[in-house]
Enzyme design. Structure first.
Site, PDB file in Angstrom:
ATOM      1  N   GLU A 117      -5.918   8.730  16.359  1.00  0.00           N
ATOM      2  CA  GLU A 117      -6.311   7.942  15.184  1.00  0.00           C
ATOM      3  C   GLU A 117      -5.758   6.522  15.277  1.00  0.00           C
ATOM      4  OE1 GLU A 117      -4.208  10.671  12.573  1.00  0.00           O
ATOM      5  OE2 GLU A 117      -2.852   9.032  12.017  1.00  0.00           O
ATOM      6  N   LYS A 119      -3.685   3.176  14.715  1.00  0.00           N
ATOM      7  CA  LYS A 119      -2.323   2.865  14.278  1.00  0.00           C
ATOM      8  C   LYS A 119      -2.435   1.620  13.401  1.00  0.00           C
ATOM      9  CE  LYS A 119       2.354   2.324  16.047  1.00  0.00           C
ATOM     10  NZ  LYS A 119       2.742   1.215  15.215  1.00  0.00           N
ATOM     11  N   ASP A 121      -1.429  -1.521  11.333  1.00  0.00           N
ATOM     12  CA  ASP A 121      -0.310  -2.450  11.501  1.00  0.00           C
ATOM     13  C   ASP A 121       0.202  -2.920  10.143  1.00  0.00           C
ATOM     14  OD1 ASP A 121       1.544  -3.903  12.795  1.00  0.00           O
ATOM     15  OD2 ASP A 121       0.210  -5.526  13.398  1.00  0.00           O
ATOM     16  N   TYR A 227      -1.556   8.901   5.818  1.00  0.00           N
ATOM     17  CA  TYR A 227      -1.907   9.715   6.988  1.00  0.00           C
ATOM     18  C   TYR A 227      -0.941  10.868   7.230  1.00  0.00           C
ATOM     19  CZ  TYR A 227       1.383   6.245   8.705  1.00  0.00           C
ATOM     20  OH  TYR A 227       2.461   5.414   8.820  1.00  0.00           O
ATOM     21  N   LYS A 313      -0.374   1.572  22.585  1.00  0.00           N
ATOM     22  CA  LYS A 313      -0.671   0.287  21.950  1.00  0.00           C
ATOM     23  C   LYS A 313      -1.474  -0.620  22.869  1.00  0.00           C
ATOM     24  CE  LYS A 313       2.687  -1.289  19.182  1.00  0.00           C
ATOM     25  NZ  LYS A 313       4.036  -1.615  18.668  1.00  0.00           N
ATOM     26  N   CYS A 408      13.110 -37.890   9.110  1.00  0.00           N
ATOM     27  CA  CYS A 408      11.661 -37.782   8.943  1.00  0.00           C
ATOM     28  C   CYS A 408      10.960 -38.688   9.956  1.00  0.00           C
ATOM     29  CB  CYS A 408      11.274 -38.176   7.525  1.00  0.00           C
ATOM     30  SG  CYS A 408       9.496 -38.257   7.302  1.00  0.00           S
ATOM     31  N   CYS A 411       9.355 -41.663   7.514  1.00  0.00           N
ATOM     32  CA  CYS A 411      10.121 -42.631   6.711  1.00  0.00           C
ATOM     33  C   CYS A 411      11.595 -42.688   7.110  1.00  0.00           C
ATOM     34  CB  CYS A 411      10.004 -42.291   5.231  1.00  0.00           C
ATOM     35  SG  CYS A 411      10.802 -40.726   4.818  1.00  0.00           S
ATOM     36  N   CYS A 426      11.285 -33.360   4.416  1.00  0.00           N
ATOM     37  CA  CYS A 426      11.628 -34.738   4.094  1.00  0.00           C
ATOM     38  C   CYS A 426      11.762 -34.794   2.572  1.00  0.00           C
ATOM     39  CB  CYS A 426      10.501 -35.659   4.576  1.00  0.00           C
ATOM     40  SG  CYS A 426      10.615 -37.277   3.822  1.00  0.00           S
ATOM     41  N   CYS A 431       7.823 -40.986   0.661  1.00  0.00           N
ATOM     42  CA  CYS A 431       7.511 -40.986   2.093  1.00  0.00           C
ATOM     43  C   CYS A 431       6.010 -41.247   2.263  1.00  0.00           C
ATOM     44  CB  CYS A 431       7.888 -39.627   2.685  1.00  0.00           C
ATOM     45  SG  CYS A 431       7.253 -39.377   4.350  1.00  0.00           S
TER      46      CYS A 431
HETATM   47  S1  IVH Z   1       2.446   8.948  12.223  1.00  0.00           S
HETATM   48  C1  IVH Z   1       7.143  10.271  12.284  1.00  0.00           C
HETATM   49  N1  IVH Z   1       0.230   7.643  12.136  1.00  0.00           N
HETATM   50  O1  IVH Z   1       3.755   3.295  13.069  1.00  0.00           O
HETATM   51  C2  IVH Z   1       6.278   9.113  12.321  1.00  0.00           C
HETATM   52  N2  IVH Z   1       2.241   6.389  12.047  1.00  0.00           N
HETATM   53  O2  IVH Z   1       5.566   2.573  15.148  1.00  0.00           O
HETATM   54  C3  IVH Z   1       4.887   9.580  12.206  1.00  0.00           C
HETATM   55  N3  IVH Z   1       1.897   3.982  11.798  1.00  0.00           N
HETATM   56  O3  IVH Z   1       6.597   4.435  11.404  1.00  0.00           O
HETATM   57  C4  IVH Z   1       4.048   8.449  11.972  1.00  0.00           C
HETATM   58  N4  IVH Z   1      -0.300   4.027  11.778  1.00  0.00           N
HETATM   59  O4  IVH Z   1       4.748   3.304  10.031  1.00  0.00           O
HETATM   60  C5  IVH Z   1       1.566   7.545  12.133  1.00  0.00           C
HETATM   61  N5  IVH Z   1      -1.828   6.632  12.031  1.00  0.00           N
HETATM   62  C6  IVH Z   1      -0.515   6.539  12.017  1.00  0.00           C
HETATM   63  C7  IVH Z   1       0.140   5.301  11.903  1.00  0.00           C
HETATM   64  C8  IVH Z   1       1.533   5.271  11.927  1.00  0.00           C
HETATM   65  C9  IVH Z   1       0.776   3.263  11.686  1.00  0.00           C
HETATM   66  C10 IVH Z   1       3.251   3.415  11.774  1.00  0.00           C
HETATM   67  C11 IVH Z   1       4.264   4.190  11.001  1.00  0.00           C
HETATM   68  C12 IVH Z   1       5.344   4.472  11.992  1.00  0.00           C
HETATM   69  C13 IVH Z   1       5.138   3.364  12.968  1.00  0.00           C
HETATM   70  C14 IVH Z   1       5.760   3.641  14.301  1.00  0.00           C
END
Ligand code: IVH
Length: 665
Positions: A117, A119, A121, A227, A313, A408, A411, A426, A431
């Site tokens: 799934e 990740k 950010d 999630y 990643k 600056c 000025c 500044c 200015c």
């Molecule tokens: S599962 C025990 N699923 O990524 C941790 N984490 O770099 C299980 N994150 O701390 C996390 N998307 O904040 C999980 N689909 C996803 C995620 C996810 C973002 C974050 C989460 C975690 C961090 C680790």
């Protein structure tokens, strides 16, 4: 493994200690200050190097932590079950190693089923529901206890405060984030206001979630995707969690794959990555999770991360180029921004020739020098940044150290740094560069929209001492403009007529043009919609301002103080004499436009861009500067170029000019 000599051991020990100090510092900058100095990629490289060295010297392992985002201002509370981090890699081969390790730990030969799934950010939060009621929301903190951000989390639209058919105590976990479009808008306003921009949406989201002022938080439209479940998880499979959460009103993962083994995994990742790019928020990779929860429990966790999950990643787009020069620009609030001038380099499909160097500390820490080979990164956000220097490419004869000015550049007044700010400013309100920038902003498209009064003209008029404030624009005579040279009869008449016409405009334009601290286009519109009349805004009390949705205590104070400052009152008195006529904007909630985000491309025959934007907004829509994720409709005039192809590829609706006119009704 070869036996290490004591000299080698010492060297590794030293490096481990150095890495720990560096990582601790970057953790503080990232988690506590939301102002990182290095990219996630560089950070992960440091972490992975540390892990590698620790594996060579297991006696040095101290039980690593998950970072710590606790800020010290907020109440902290303990999680029922620890919130861990994820092990991660940028290397696809490691994904196969991860699978092999899992099978070895479980002592099974057969294929393992995984959920893959996106990740997200953002920053992790833990929502605790007791008897179905949201009791509190915590950040990850140090994994054991986190900051209580309940009031702020409650500002997230659509988050259920009460849920049914759940155990008496349940921890629901996910990620708070900000859509790229909102990030761009807020950052663009910050830049317009002369404030230091946030590096990315994640930092702005995490800075926002830690604010003490929930109204400002509300105005930033944070979102949340859930999630996971901590305490109270009775489900048998990981992939049952998402529909479980959705049925209870949460936003959860929709793009995920369940795979029975890792055959063809590269294609699946590629497909998921493509889907992620179309999402309105940033993702920074994919997460692999063992689907069977019994196996998850058997695998357990290290001090840092579960053994049943793993992040793969994507490397951000980076490029190398030469730093040719650094200019120090003075903004309209006096903030000094160092801007890197680069040999152009192609990144994520655009040509980058300038990048931000953020601030003085950033330059000093990276020890960036003119002539250096630098690494530029652009990860979907608007401002490309310099993330590092290739010291090995520096000529042996050396390069001169880059010094941040103490005075600056315009000025020469000594720069100051306000407590708790990274920016140098500044402090001289007279200015010339600040005056120029203030007037340019007043006349710009997002304020009074005076066509022809651009940077070059304003600069000259200020330099010859003909104008000192935005109000002086309205005293300009034909001879002043002839005096500048370059102006013929036609352009003089046109500019004076544009200045005259600008007196009849919408109130928000004037409010925005004043440059009141923290007030950009959006907030100016909110103020105009609330007060309707200029006099009502000028005489508003703190209490009146406090009633406006999206305006927090700090912003309200800034507005209130602005109208008490004698210098500003002098300027307003000058304006009073000019005789503005403000039109009200009344937003009509046209369903074809309401809450939709539009982008424009090509040439429209009947409207200028500004007119089209105003019409979209009057009908309840908003306009994005780029064709970013989140855009619902692209309005394409004639000669529409690449944007049209991109929109078609991304399945964004495309309207012709006549569709646009028809939908306006
Ligand atoms: S599962 C025990 N699923 O990524 C941790 N984490 O770099 C299980 N994150 O701390 C996390 N998307 O904040 C999980 N689909 C996803 C995620 C996810 C973002 C974050 C989460 C975690 C961090 C680790």
């Amino acid at each position: 493994m070869a036996v290490l000599t004591s000299k080698e051991k010492k060297k590794i020990q030293k490096k481990i200690l150095q890495l720990r100090v560096a990582i601790e510092r970057h953790d503080r900058l990232y988690y506590k200050d939301s102002q990182p100095e290095i990219s996630d990629f560089e950070y992960d490289c440091l972490k992975n190097e540390l892990l590698h060295l620790e594996s060579l010297l297991p006696e040095m392992v101290t039980g690593s932590s998950v970072g710590d985002d606790r800020g010290g201002n907020l109440l902290t509370r303990k999680h029922y079950t620890p919130m861990l981090s994820l092990e991660n890699t940028y290397n696809l081969d490691d994904v196969f190693d991860f699978d092999a390790r899992i099978r070895k730990l479980l002592a099974i030969e057969r294929d393992i089923e995984y959920v893959i799934e996106p990740k997200v950010d953002g920053l992790a939060v833990n929502l605790v529901y007791e008897k179905g009621q949201l009791q509190y929301a915590l950040t990850r903190g140090n994994g054991i206890e986190g900051d209580d951000v309940t009031d702020n989390v409650k500002t997230i639209v659509g988050l259920p405060l009460y849920i049914e058919h759940v155990p008496d105590l349940i921890e629901i976990r996910g990620e708070v984030y900000m859509d790229c479009e909102i990030f761009r808008k807020i950052n663009a306003e910050r830049i317009q206001m002369g404030e230091v921009a946030f590096a990315n949406a994640r930092n702005l989201a995490s800075g926002t979630l830690k604010l003490m002022d929930s109204e400002t938080v509300r105005s930033r439209h944070l979102k949340i995707l859930l999630y996971g479940i901590g305490m109270g998880n009775d489900l048998e499979k990981q992939n049952e969690i998402y529909p479980f959460l959705r049925k209870r009103g949460f936003v959860s993962q929709t793009y995920y794959h369940v795979v029975v083994n890792l055959n063809g995994i590269a294609d699946i990742i590629r497909e998921l990555d493509g889907a992620c790019k179309r999402l309105p928020y940033t993702t920074d990779g994919v997460v692999f999770k063992v689907n069977d929860r019994t196996l998850q429990e058997q695998l357990g966790a290290t001090a840092k991360a579960p053994r049943w999950a793993f992040a793969y990643k994507f490397e951000p787009e980076c490029g190398e180029t030469i730093l040719r020069n650094v200019t120090f620009q003075v903004g309209r609030t006096g903030v000094i921004t160092p801007v890197a001038e680069l040999d152009p380099v192609n990144l994520s499909g655009s040509c980058v020739a300038r990048a931000t160097l953020h601030n003085a500390d950033d330059i000093a820490k990276k020890d960036i020098r003119i002539g250096d080979t630098v690494i530029v990164e652009k990860s979907g956000e608007i401002i490309p940044a310099i993330v590092g220097v290739k010291l090995e490419n520096r000529p042996e004869s050396g390069l001169e150290k880059l010094v941040f000015p103490t005075d600056c550049p315009c000025c020469c007044v000594r720069l100051i740094r306000l407590p708790a700010e990274v920016a140098w400013r500044c402090p001289n309100a007279d200015c010339p560069e600040q005056i120029i920038q203030k007037i340019i902003y007043f006349a710009s498209k997002t304020a009074m929209d005076i066509d022809g009064l651009g940077e070059a003209v304003v600069r000259k008029l200020v330099e010859i001492g003909r104008i000192k404030t935005s109000a002086d624009i309205y005293t300009l005579k034909k001879e002043d403009l002839y005096f500048l040279g370059n102006f013929g009869d036609k352009s003089v008449n046109r500019l004076l007529s544009n200045i005259e016409h600008s007196k009849k405009t919408e109130l928000w334009r004037f409010i925005n043009g004043l440059g009141i601290p923290s007030i950009g286009e959006k907030m100016a519109k909110d103020l105009a919609n609330y007060f309707h009349h200029w006099d009502a805004l000028v005489s508003a009390s703190m209490e009146d301002l406090g009633h406006i949705r999206g305006i927090g205590q700090k912003v309200a104070q800034g507005i209130f103080d602005y109208f008490c400052d004698p210098k500003n009152l002098d300027l307003l008195q000058q304006f009073q004499k000019i005789g503005f006529e403000f039109e009200e904007i009344s937003v009509r909630h046209n369903p074809n436009f309401n809450h939709k985000i539009f982008a424009l491309t090509g040439t429209l025959q009947q409207f200028t861009r500004t007119q089209a934007k105003a019409l979209i907004e009057k009908n309840g829509g908003s306009v994005a500067n780029t064709l970013s994720a989140g855009v619902d409709v692209l309005i394409a005039g004639s000669d529409a170029g690449q944007k049209l192809d991109v929109a078609r590829k991304k399945n964004i609706s495309v309207w012709t000019e006549s569709d646009f006119v028809e939908k306006l009704g």
